[in-house]
Motif scaffolding. Structure first.
Motif, PDB file in Angstrom:
ATOM      1  N   HIS A   1       0.850  -1.202   0.000  1.00 19.42           N
ATOM      2  CA  HIS A   1       0.000   0.000   0.000  1.00 19.42           C
ATOM      3  C   HIS A   1       0.874   1.236   0.000  1.00 19.42           C
ATOM      4  O   HIS A   1       1.556   1.542   0.977  1.00 19.42           O
ATOM      5  CB  HIS A   1      -0.911   0.006   1.220  1.00 19.42           C
ATOM      6  CG  HIS A   1      -1.888  -1.113   1.198  1.00 19.42           C
ATOM      7  ND1 HIS A   1      -2.935  -1.173   0.316  1.00 19.42           N
ATOM      8  CD2 HIS A   1      -1.960  -2.242   1.935  1.00 19.42           C
ATOM      9  CE1 HIS A   1      -3.622  -2.274   0.507  1.00 19.42           C
ATOM     10  NE2 HIS A   1      -3.050  -2.951   1.488  1.00 19.42           N
TER      11      HIS A   1
ATOM     12  N   VAL B   1       1.973  -5.248   5.644  1.00 22.38           N
ATOM     13  CA  VAL B   1       1.215  -5.546   6.853  1.00 22.38           C
ATOM     14  C   VAL B   1      -0.086  -6.253   6.478  1.00 22.38           C
ATOM     15  O   VAL B   1      -0.736  -6.879   7.287  1.00 22.38           O
ATOM     16  CB  VAL B   1       0.932  -4.250   7.642  1.00 22.38           C
ATOM     17  CG1 VAL B   1      -0.146  -3.429   6.969  1.00 22.38           C
ATOM     18  CG2 VAL B   1       0.537  -4.560   9.067  1.00 22.38           C
ATOM     19  N   SER B   2      -0.429  -6.136   5.206  1.00 16.28           N
ATOM     20  CA  SER B   2      -1.688  -6.725   4.761  1.00 16.28           C
ATOM     21  C   SER B   2      -1.472  -8.168   4.353  1.00 16.28           C
ATOM     22  O   SER B   2      -0.498  -8.490   3.678  1.00 16.28           O
ATOM     23  CB  SER B   2      -2.228  -5.938   3.566  1.00 16.28           C
ATOM     24  OG  SER B   2      -3.038  -6.771   2.787  1.00 16.28           O
ATOM     25  N   ASP B   3      -2.356  -9.052   4.775  1.00 20.01           N
ATOM     26  CA  ASP B   3      -2.303 -10.384   4.205  1.00 20.01           C
ATOM     27  C   ASP B   3      -3.630 -10.722   3.553  1.00 20.01           C
ATOM     28  O   ASP B   3      -4.083 -11.850   3.584  1.00 20.01           O
ATOM     29  CB  ASP B   3      -1.888 -11.436   5.226  1.00 20.01           C
ATOM     30  CG  ASP B   3      -2.703 -11.328   6.487  1.00 20.01           C
ATOM     31  OD1 ASP B   3      -3.757 -10.675   6.445  1.00 20.01           O
ATOM     32  OD2 ASP B   3      -2.292 -11.889   7.501  1.00 20.01           O
ATOM     33  N   ALA B   4      -4.224  -9.703   2.953  1.00 17.88           N
ATOM     34  CA  ALA B   4      -5.442  -9.937   2.194  1.00 17.88           C
ATOM     35  C   ALA B   4      -5.071 -10.574   0.862  1.00 17.88           C
ATOM     36  O   ALA B   4      -4.058 -10.233   0.265  1.00 17.88           O
ATOM     37  CB  ALA B   4      -6.174  -8.624   1.960  1.00 17.88           C
TER      38      ALA B   4
ATOM     39  N   ASP C   1      -4.176  -8.443  -2.277  1.00 17.64           N
ATOM     40  CA  ASP C   1      -2.879  -7.775  -2.233  1.00 17.64           C
ATOM     41  C   ASP C   1      -1.769  -8.758  -2.573  1.00 17.64           C
ATOM     42  O   ASP C   1      -0.894  -8.482  -3.389  1.00 17.64           O
ATOM     43  CB  ASP C   1      -2.621  -7.213  -0.826  1.00 17.64           C
ATOM     44  CG  ASP C   1      -3.549  -6.050  -0.522  1.00 17.64           C
ATOM     45  OD1 ASP C   1      -4.027  -5.437  -1.492  1.00 17.64           O
ATOM     46  OD2 ASP C   1      -3.785  -5.768   0.657  1.00 17.64           O
TER      47      ASP C   1
ATOM     48  N   PRO D   1       3.645 -18.728   4.985  1.00 19.43           N
ATOM     49  CA  PRO D   1       2.607 -19.758   5.074  1.00 19.43           C
ATOM     50  C   PRO D   1       1.276 -19.298   4.493  1.00 19.43           C
ATOM     51  O   PRO D   1       0.597 -20.042   3.801  1.00 19.43           O
ATOM     52  CB  PRO D   1       2.489 -19.985   6.581  1.00 19.43           C
ATOM     53  CG  PRO D   1       3.805 -19.622   7.134  1.00 19.43           C
ATOM     54  CD  PRO D   1       4.339 -18.528   6.260  1.00 19.43           C
ATOM     55  N   ARG D   2       0.931 -18.063   4.760  1.00 19.16           N
ATOM     56  CA  ARG D   2      -0.349 -17.555   4.289  1.00 19.16           C
ATOM     57  C   ARG D   2      -0.414 -17.529   2.778  1.00 19.16           C
ATOM     58  O   ARG D   2      -1.417 -17.895   2.178  1.00 19.16           O
ATOM     59  CB  ARG D   2      -0.556 -16.158   4.830  1.00 19.16           C
ATOM     60  CG  ARG D   2      -1.729 -16.085   5.728  1.00 19.16           C
ATOM     61  CD  ARG D   2      -2.059 -14.669   6.045  1.00 19.16           C
ATOM     62  NE  ARG D   2      -3.464 -14.459   5.845  1.00 19.16           N
ATOM     63  CZ  ARG D   2      -4.397 -15.016   6.581  1.00 19.16           C
ATOM     64  NH1 ARG D   2      -4.076 -15.819   7.561  1.00 19.16           N
ATOM     65  NH2 ARG D   2      -5.662 -14.778   6.353  1.00 19.16           N
TER      66      ARG D   2
ATOM     67  N   GLY E   1      -0.940 -20.798   1.453  1.00 23.23           N
ATOM     68  CA  GLY E   1      -2.353 -21.156   1.599  1.00 23.23           C
ATOM     69  C   GLY E   1      -3.193 -20.594   0.465  1.00 23.23           C
ATOM     70  O   GLY E   1      -4.016 -21.291  -0.122  1.00 23.23           O
TER      71      GLY E   1
ATOM     72  N   ASP F   1      -5.180 -22.713  -2.365  1.00 22.12           N
ATOM     73  CA  ASP F   1      -6.606 -22.453  -2.524  1.00 22.12           C
ATOM     74  C   ASP F   1      -6.929 -22.161  -3.985  1.00 22.12           C
ATOM     75  O   ASP F   1      -7.925 -22.631  -4.525  1.00 22.12           O
ATOM     76  CB  ASP F   1      -6.990 -21.250  -1.669  1.00 22.12           C
ATOM     77  CG  ASP F   1      -8.282 -21.488  -0.947  1.00 22.12           C
ATOM     78  OD1 ASP F   1      -8.777 -22.615  -1.002  1.00 22.12           O
ATOM     79  OD2 ASP F   1      -8.795 -20.538  -0.340  1.00 22.12           O
TER      80      ASP F   1
END
Lengths: 431, 232
Positions: free
Chosen positions: B72, B103-106, B109, B147-148, B151, B155
């Motif tokens: 961002h 900082v975002s793990d959306a 992004d 890890p995220r 994921g 997915d």
């Protein structure tokens, strides 16, 4: 004629239990404009009585009922109330197919009554002879107006329910067209019947000229006004959103910051507060509308359940838990047990392995199998060395999984730490 | 992931020039303090930028090996920086590599910057040593997955029914899937290697392959996945 109202009475007394101080027309369970149901809800009377009253007024009040009804329709705003739930012409069967919704008995009776009434009315009119020349066009115009007005109501209602497909839109357009056509035909017949056919051309030309003139004069102004209006509406929506964000930030974030300042020397408490706040803010920022704001109700899917459980353990023990979920499925009894076992594993990991870094939770739905792993980087432990009276792992995790037809494996991860792997087949009926 | 270990050991002899792009000065200072504080790490911050225009200017001027890029940013975000620096990324010698640090793990992004050409994605909760490790890894041309992120990728590739076209190209192999799964479970590359009885290099090449498949603007599944979640 009273027959028309009678079948609807069973709905009435319990339909509007919430006292509504403001009069709304009801969008649900209505026959025409929802006036009668709205009034009934407002006055606390059975809807049948109101309908009967309108009918009596119409029969013996020289059409006063119609006038009253029309006035209500125009001036009273459409509201939500009465029965809830979107009713479409189709319904979804359990096996996934769609079929035409069975009309309920009340509607059929009402329709029959309507036809009977219309028959009586027509026979009366025919007897009247000459007056029929006016009655037919009026009826046509009336039908058209009703069609279009109800259409407008539907458009407004579409704001509330998201279920408006392309079919619906096509149907709406057709309906609006039909209404306009009816009104047009009615008016034309009026004119033609009153005057002679020869005058029709003159009248049409004059009307057209006037319409074009009005459009030319008022068109630009109208367009600008609608544009201004939509712009203003957009601005208002933005302002509202901003206010909502500000309120949220004010409430929770500032509150948490204050708490953190006050507990500055208590490291674990500060960490807990910060984590909880971070999670909430993330939820609020990234989750789609309507979720994550209030998590009061029980989660319905595996992903939600795992996340919620992890959040609770995290709050309680002050150890960060990183959750990664791949895929999702509805929660059944077995999976609920699995989540419970996972919670136990998380608690253990937070208690005994929390110093090594965050606890990692991974859940994956693959076909019929759901896999959950909980991993910490603590010192690790030997299941055989745990005394027999300590039932945590043996009962709460391994035992619980086995009782529900799943498997649990405990192993020491390479480079220290412990990993609990839980595997469970989903219940067959959720396929 | 690993404690500075092997890579930092090699780092005695080599230095990595890094540009920091983040609109929060405090965060830049913090990162600089953590990764630039000792010679041991071998990471040298040669430039900083606070918005897209600045970033492009600084990166072009200094030609760093690795850019730590915030997602961002004022002026169009990290994706815009990636777009405008695309020629630098594909340069034949001294290509600039990007590591997203956010900082975002959306999901939108993460997937956005990876498809924009970033070589990895780590969140700001990462420790200093792990970050240094990631920087070295990216400099070597490998991909760094949190890890995220693993994921999200699983997915994206997992559920949907297989499209018939370009199947070999778009699908993850069994091995890649396995590796990703272990990353998602929080394993470090070294631990994965031990677990699967393969070398760390092999793990890294698997991860790089995944990244490449992701950047192929994976026509079918990814788009469908993103659309289903209203990300595009």
């Amino acid at each position: 004629m009273p027959v028309a109202a009678a079948p609807r009475t069973p709905h009435a007394p319990d339909a509007d239990e919430v006292p509504q101080r403001k009069l709304y027309r009801s969008a649900d369970g209505r026959m025409l404009g929802g006036v009668a149901r709205g009034l009934a809800g407002h006055l606390g009377l059975p809807v049948g009585w109101v309908r009967l009253a309108f009918l009596l007024l119409f029969m013996w009040g020289d059409g006063l009922g119609v006038l009253l009804y029309a006035a209500f329709w125009v001036f009273v705003p459409l509201g939500v109330g009465g029965r809830t739930g979107h009713r479409s012409f189709f319904e979804n069967l359990p096996d996934g197919t769609r079929r035409l919704r069975k009309p309920d008995r009340g509607q059929i009776t009402a329709l029959i009554a309507l036809f009977v009434g219309a028959g009586i009315f027509i026979s009366k009119v025919q007897a009247g002879g000459a007056s029929g020349r006016y009655v037919w066009p009026t009826l046509l115009v009336g039908a058209g107006v009703v069609l279009v007005w109800r259409q407008a109501d539907n458009a407004r209602r579409a704001h509330w329910s998201t279920a408006a497909g392309r079919n619906g839109r096509l149907f709406q357009a057709a309906r609006a067209l039909a209404g306009v056509a009816l009104v047009g035909v009615g008016l034309t017949v009026f004119i033609v019947v009153r005057g002679s056919a020869a005058q029709l051309g003159n009248v049409l030309t004059a009307t057209l000229a006037v319409l074009v003139g009005v459009a030319l004069l008022a068109g630009p102004w109208l367009i600008r006004m609608t544009q201004d209006l939509s712009e203003e509406r957009l601005m208002r929506i933005r302002a509202q959103e901003r206010a909502e964000v500000a309120a949220h930030v004010h409430d929770s974030v500032l509150h948490t910051l204050t708490l953190i300042q006050r507990n500055a020397e208590d490291v674990s408490e500060v960490r807990r507060l910060a984590r909880a706040q971070e999670r909430e803010l993330r939820n609020w920022l990234y989750k789609p509308e309507g979720t994550g704001k209030d998590e009061a109700e029980e989660p319905a899917t595996l992903a939600e359940a795992v996340k919620k459980t992890a959040a609770e353990v995290e709050d309680h023990h002050g150890v960060p838990i990183e959750v990664v979920v791949v895929g999702d499925c509805p929660l059944d009894e077995r999976l609920a047990a699995q989540v419970q076992a996972a919670r136990e594993a998380m608690v253990n990991a937070a208690k005994y392995g929390g110093e090594g870094g965050p606890v990692q939770v991974y859940a994956e739905v693959e076909g019929q199998t759901v896999f959950v792993s909980v991993r910490d980087r603590g010192p690790g432990f030997d299941i055989d060395a745990v005394p027999g009276d300590r039932m945590g792992v043996r009962e709460s995790i391994i035992g619980r999984m086995q009782r529900n037809g799943g498997t649990a494996r405990l192993r020491s991860a390479p480079d220290g730490g412990t990993e609990v792997e839980l595997e469970m087949e989903r219940a067959a009926n959720t396929a | 992931m690993t404690e500075a270990g092997e890579n930092a050991g090699v780092g005695e002899t080599r230095r990595v020039r890094v540009v920091l792009v983040d609109d929060h000065r405090m965060f830049r200072t913090g990162v600089q303090a953590e990764i630039g504080e000792t010679d041991r790490t071998g990471v040298e911050v040669v430039g900083e930028a606070a918005d897209v225009d600045q970033a492009v200017t600084v990166i072009t001027a200094t030609r760093p090996e690795v850019v730590l890029l915030d997602v961002h940013l004022p002026g169009g975000g990290g994706v815009e920086v990636l777009r405008r620096c695309a020629p630098l990324m594909s340069a034949a010698e001294n290509p600039v590599r990007f590591l997203a640090l956010s900082v975002s793990d959306a999901a939108e992004d993460v997937i956005g910057v990876i498809r924009g050409g970033a070589r990895g994605y780590v969140t700001k909760t990462i420790t200093g040593t792990d970050l240094v490790d990631s920087v070295f890894r990216v400099q070597d041309g490998d991909a760094v997955f949190s890890p995220r992120l693993a994921g999200f990728v699983l997915d994206a590739f997992a559920s949907t029914d297989a499209p018939p076209v370009d199947e070999d190209l778009d699908r993850l192999t069994q091995r890649e899937r396995e590796v990703l799964r272990l990353i998602a479970r929080g394993y470090a590359y070294k631990e994965i290697a031990k677990q699967l009885f393969i070398s760390v290099k092999t793990v890294e090449s698997h991860v790089s392959a995944v990244l490449r498949k992701l950047q192929l603007s994976n026509r079918h599944e990814l788009t469908r996945w993103a659309t289903a979640r209203r990300l595009v």
